[in-house]
Design an enzyme around this catalytic site. Structure first.
Site, PDB file in Angstrom:
ATOM      1  CB  SER A  45      -0.880   0.008   1.264  1.00  0.00           C
ATOM      2  OG  SER A  45      -1.515   1.256   1.448  1.00  0.00           O
ATOM      3  CE1 TYR A  74      -3.685  -2.414   5.467  1.00  0.00           C
ATOM      4  CE2 TYR A  74      -2.785  -0.273   4.846  1.00  0.00           C
ATOM      5  CZ  TYR A  74      -3.381  -1.468   4.498  1.00  0.00           C
ATOM      6  OH  TYR A  74      -3.660  -1.730   3.181  1.00  0.00           O
TER       7      TYR A  74
END
Length: 258
Positions: free
Chosen positions: A138, A148
């Protein structure tokens, strides 16, 4: 005809990979937790594209789930030539709001599963002299974004490192770093999306197209769209934490779901 194994294959980017690769004539092994949804996806792809689609119901947050996929990847009688490590999820809440077990599950799926499945797949690919692994990360990998972002930063660095180690072997590696993409990701995490401007969204199909185009060119890092390439460049040039406030709030609307 070659075979691709895709984790998190029934929705979002994983489903877009499955559809594109089936359209290109590849047989598939689809991995996800929901067996019924897997069966429906497989039947649809077979009917539409005439490829063979195998399903494997596995939860990559568990030891048994990872082992089941490892075993399939090591099966030399049914070689997998493209592995897409796509399975992943987000958390609703900031650090200390999220239970530690949920954080550990994220580490299991985003890091341990990626490491172990890549390690299960690559030796056979190297022996055959061709193959590829796409690890879905990401743009959060380049921004301060809690657990994350930290897991995705690991995915990027791991992938780029082993891409160098395997140079010349015929095995290609790619870290795919999409920005905001229209999938079930935010809904599943219980996050609203009202803070995300409309112009920032990508489609899953566009992300997959960029990934496969860069994979064919042997580019180990893929950041789809010019705007996100610019964001990653800025994140690398600014002092650590320079984009921290923006990245910590964008897409983290924990109020009403969309």
């Amino acid at each position: 005809m070659t075979t691709a194994l895709i984790t998190g294959a029934t929705a979002g980017i994983g489903a877009a990979y499955a559809n594109r690769l089936a359209r290109d004539g590849r047989d598939l092994v689809l991995v996800a937790r929901d067996g019924d949804r897997l069966a429906a996806t497989a039947a649809e792809l077979t009917a539409r594209h005439g490829v063979q689609v195998e399903t494997l119901s596995a939860d990559l947050a568990t030891e048994a789930g990872i082992e089941a996929v490892e075993d399939r990847l090591r099966d030399a009688s049914r070689p997998v030539d493209l592995l897409v490590n796509n399975a992943g999820f987000g958390h609703r809440g900031t650090y200390l709001d999220v239970p530690v077990q949920d954080e550990l599950d994220m580490l299991k799926v985003h890091i341990e599963a990626v490491l172990r499945l890549t390690t299960a797949a690559v030796p056979g690919m190297r022996e055959r002299g061709f193959g590829a692994v796409v690890n879905v990360a990401s743009v959060a990998a380049f921004l301060p974004r809690g657990t994350y972002g930290a897991t995705k930063a690991w995915v990027v660095n791991f992938t780029l490192g082993i891409a160098r180690d395997l140079a010349g072997s015929g095995v290609r590696l790619q870290a795919l770093c999409p920005g905001f993409t229209r999938t079930e990701f935010h809904q599943r995490a219980g996050m609203g999306t009202s803070s995300i401007p409309a112009w920032s969204w990508l489609t899953a199909d566009r992300v997959v197209d960029a990934s496969l185009r860069d994979l064919a060119r042997n580019r180990p890092l893929c950041v789809p769209s010019k705007r996100y390439k610019a964001a990653v460049t800025a994140a690398r040039l600014l002092p650590p934490g320079g984009l921290g406030k923006i990245s910590n709030t964008a897409g983290r609307d924990y109020g009403k779901k969309p």
